[in-house]
Design a protein around this motif. Structure first.
Motif, mmCIF file in Angstrom:
data_model
loop_
_atom_site.group_PDB
_atom_site.id
_atom_site.type_symbol
_atom_site.label_atom_id
_atom_site.label_comp_id
_atom_site.label_asym_id
_atom_site.label_seq_id
_atom_site.Cartn_x
_atom_site.Cartn_y
_atom_site.Cartn_z
ATOM 1 N N ARG A 33 0.827 -1.218 0.000
ATOM 2 C CA ARG A 33 0.000 0.000 0.000
ATOM 3 C C ARG A 33 0.853 1.256 0.000
ATOM 4 N NH1 ARG A 33 -4.422 -2.487 4.255
ATOM 5 N NH2 ARG A 33 -5.909 -3.252 2.681
ATOM 6 N N GLU A 34 1.930 1.221 0.765
ATOM 7 C CA GLU A 34 2.819 2.382 0.826
ATOM 8 C C GLU A 34 3.529 2.591 -0.518
ATOM 9 O OE1 GLU A 34 6.603 4.068 3.470
ATOM 10 O OE2 GLU A 34 5.710 2.126 3.923
ATOM 11 N N THR A 35 3.955 1.496 -1.142
ATOM 12 C CA THR A 35 4.641 1.588 -2.432
ATOM 13 C C THR A 35 3.709 2.136 -3.510
ATOM 14 O OG1 THR A 35 6.050 -0.296 -1.856
ATOM 15 C CG2 THR A 35 5.920 0.288 -4.175
ATOM 16 N N ILE A 36 2.475 1.655 -3.540
ATOM 17 C CA ILE A 36 1.486 2.147 -4.501
ATOM 18 C C ILE A 36 1.256 3.640 -4.307
ATOM 19 C CG2 ILE A 36 -0.961 2.045 -5.154
ATOM 20 C CD1 ILE A 36 -0.860 -0.959 -4.579
ATOM 21 N N HIS A 37 1.177 4.064 -3.045
ATOM 22 C CA HIS A 37 0.986 5.482 -2.737
ATOM 23 C C HIS A 37 2.150 6.313 -3.276
ATOM 24 C CE1 HIS A 37 -0.041 9.125 -0.531
ATOM 25 N NE2 HIS A 37 1.177 9.122 -0.003
ATOM 26 N N HIS A 38 3.379 5.833 -3.055
ATOM 27 C CA HIS A 38 4.566 6.569 -3.513
ATOM 28 C C HIS A 38 4.669 6.587 -5.044
ATOM 29 C CE1 HIS A 38 6.193 7.573 0.334
ATOM 30 N NE2 HIS A 38 6.349 6.306 0.723
ATOM 31 N N MET A 39 4.025 5.625 -5.708
ATOM 32 C CA MET A 39 4.011 5.612 -7.174
ATOM 33 C C MET A 39 2.985 6.595 -7.731
ATOM 34 S SD MET A 39 4.386 1.493 -7.892
ATOM 35 C CE MET A 39 4.362 1.626 -9.687
ATOM 36 N N GLY A 40 2.231 7.232 -6.833
ATOM 37 C CA GLY A 40 1.247 8.219 -7.259
ATOM 38 C C GLY A 40 -0.034 7.626 -7.803
ATOM 39 N N VAL A 41 -0.304 6.390 -7.445
ATOM 40 C CA VAL A 41 -1.498 5.699 -7.940
ATOM 41 C C VAL A 41 -2.514 5.557 -6.811
ATOM 42 C CG1 VAL A 41 -2.400 3.562 -8.939
ATOM 43 C CG2 VAL A 41 -0.153 4.424 -9.650
ATOM 44 N N THR A 42 -3.773 5.862 -7.125
ATOM 45 C CA THR A 42 -4.841 5.667 -6.149
ATOM 46 C C THR A 42 -5.473 4.302 -6.381
ATOM 47 O OG1 THR A 42 -5.313 8.045 -6.098
ATOM 48 C CG2 THR A 42 -7.016 6.564 -5.247
ATOM 49 N N ALA A 43 -5.300 3.415 -5.429
ATOM 50 C CA ALA A 43 -5.824 2.048 -5.582
ATOM 51 C C ALA A 43 -6.078 1.445 -4.214
ATOM 52 C CB ALA A 43 -4.834 1.181 -6.364
ATOM 53 N N SER A 44 -6.958 0.459 -4.187
ATOM 54 C CA SER A 44 -7.238 -0.275 -2.954
ATOM 55 C C SER A 44 -6.665 -1.680 -3.086
ATOM 56 C CB SER A 44 -8.746 -0.350 -2.686
ATOM 57 O OG SER A 44 -9.396 -1.050 -3.739
ATOM 58 N N VAL A 45 -6.341 -2.290 -1.949
ATOM 59 C CA VAL A 45 -5.789 -3.641 -1.955
ATOM 60 C C VAL A 45 -6.592 -4.500 -0.978
ATOM 61 C CG1 VAL A 45 -3.752 -5.089 -1.661
ATOM 62 C CG2 VAL A 45 -3.485 -2.709 -2.379
ATOM 63 N N SER A 46 -7.126 -5.604 -1.476
ATOM 64 C CA SER A 46 -7.840 -6.544 -0.610
ATOM 65 C C SER A 46 -6.982 -7.790 -0.425
ATOM 66 C CB SER A 46 -9.205 -6.913 -1.204
ATOM 67 O OG SER A 46 -9.052 -7.506 -2.485
ATOM 68 N N GLU A 47 -7.200 -8.481 0.679
ATOM 69 C CA GLU A 47 -6.386 -9.647 1.032
ATOM 70 C C GLU A 47 -7.247 -10.895 1.139
ATOM 71 O OE1 GLU A 47 -3.826 -11.313 4.882
ATOM 72 O OE2 GLU A 47 -4.699 -9.304 4.889
ATOM 73 N N GLU A 48 -6.749 -11.986 0.557
ATOM 74 C CA GLU A 48 -7.424 -13.275 0.660
ATOM 75 C C GLU A 48 -6.405 -14.318 1.092
ATOM 76 O OE1 GLU A 48 -9.611 -16.639 -2.173
ATOM 77 O OE2 GLU A 48 -9.142 -14.661 -2.984
ATOM 78 N N LYS A 49 -6.650 -14.984 2.215
ATOM 79 C CA LYS A 49 -5.712 -15.996 2.707
ATOM 80 C C LYS A 49 -5.762 -17.234 1.802
ATOM 81 C CE LYS A 49 -4.434 -13.897 6.573
ATOM 82 N NZ LYS A 49 -5.023 -14.250 7.865
ATOM 83 N N THR A 50 -4.618 -17.857 1.587
ATOM 84 C CA THR A 50 -4.525 -19.097 0.825
ATOM 85 C C THR A 50 -3.711 -20.104 1.644
ATOM 86 O OG1 THR A 50 -2.459 -18.461 -0.302
ATOM 87 C CG2 THR A 50 -4.539 -17.794 -1.339
#
Length: 205
Positions: free
Chosen positions: A69-86
């Motif tokens: 999430r922090e890396t995406i923010h620093h790339m200047g991209v607005t995005a959400s990340v969801s998590e699914e356990k495997t």
């Protein structure tokens, strides 16, 4: 509360109290004995208790997710990340309006992000975790595209009687090509070259 220092009559008692304060089981904490208990004169005067320091271990998946999430923010991209356990670890699904930037050419940026997220998460894990990154279903679309490509080039190799060399691919994508052509009669595959330029060669049998 992530870190506590606790004293007790015995080391075991101090550890038990520390875990109770942190509200975690023993396998979720790093415990360090600062002082062993000491008996006083005649077992009464000047005795010292045991002292331990306990700290909650970082959660590998949470650390990987926070890094992403922090890396995406620093790339200047607005995005959400969801998590699914495997069974092997987790799957992080990225969603947003500028996903193409995070996917990159032939998924190279997404693969790089996945590699880095796995490095971060496994720094905090005793057992290997495998985290797969996906963005708006890109992985499935890419798999379908590679399977169609494999069948088309397999037919070409049979018709021309000549080998067909594909563009360089990572190990996961090469596996998709190999698997897609395993059941095709008259065609074989092998990998050639060194990483990162290793590629599949489709040959007629």
């Amino acid at each position: 509360m992530k870190k506590v220092t606790v004293s007790g009559k015995t080391v075991e008692e101090a550890i038990e109290q520390a875990l109770e304060k942190l509200n975690v089981p023993k396998d979720r904490a790093d415990v360090r004995v600062l002082e062993e208990p000491q008996k006083g004169f005649l077992g009464i005067i000047g005795g010292k208790p045991a002292v331990v320091e306990a700290e909650i271990k970082p959660d590998p998946l949470k650390e990987g997710l926070a890094f992403l999430r922090e890396t995406i923010h620093h790339m200047g991209v607005t995005a959400s990340v969801s998590e699914e356990k495997t069974k092997e670890g987790a799957r992080f699904e990225i969603a947003g309006d500028e996903i193409g930037i995070l996917i990159g050419k032939r998924g190279q940026t997404l693969d790089s992000l996945q590699y880095l997220v796995n490095l971060v998460a496994n720094r905090y894990s005793e057992d290997y975790l495998r985290i797969v990154l996906d963005a708006e279903g890109y992985r499935e679309r890419r798999r379908e595209s590679l399977e169609k490509l494999a069948l088309r080039l397999g037919n070409k190799a049979v018709k021309t009687g000549q080998e067909v060399r594909l563009e360089p691919m990572n190990a996961h994508e090469r596996k998709i090509i190999h698997t897609a052509l395993q059941s095709v009669k008259g065609v074989g595959t092998y990998s050639d070259g060194e990483e990162p330029n290793r590629r599949i060669v489709v040959r007629p049998k």
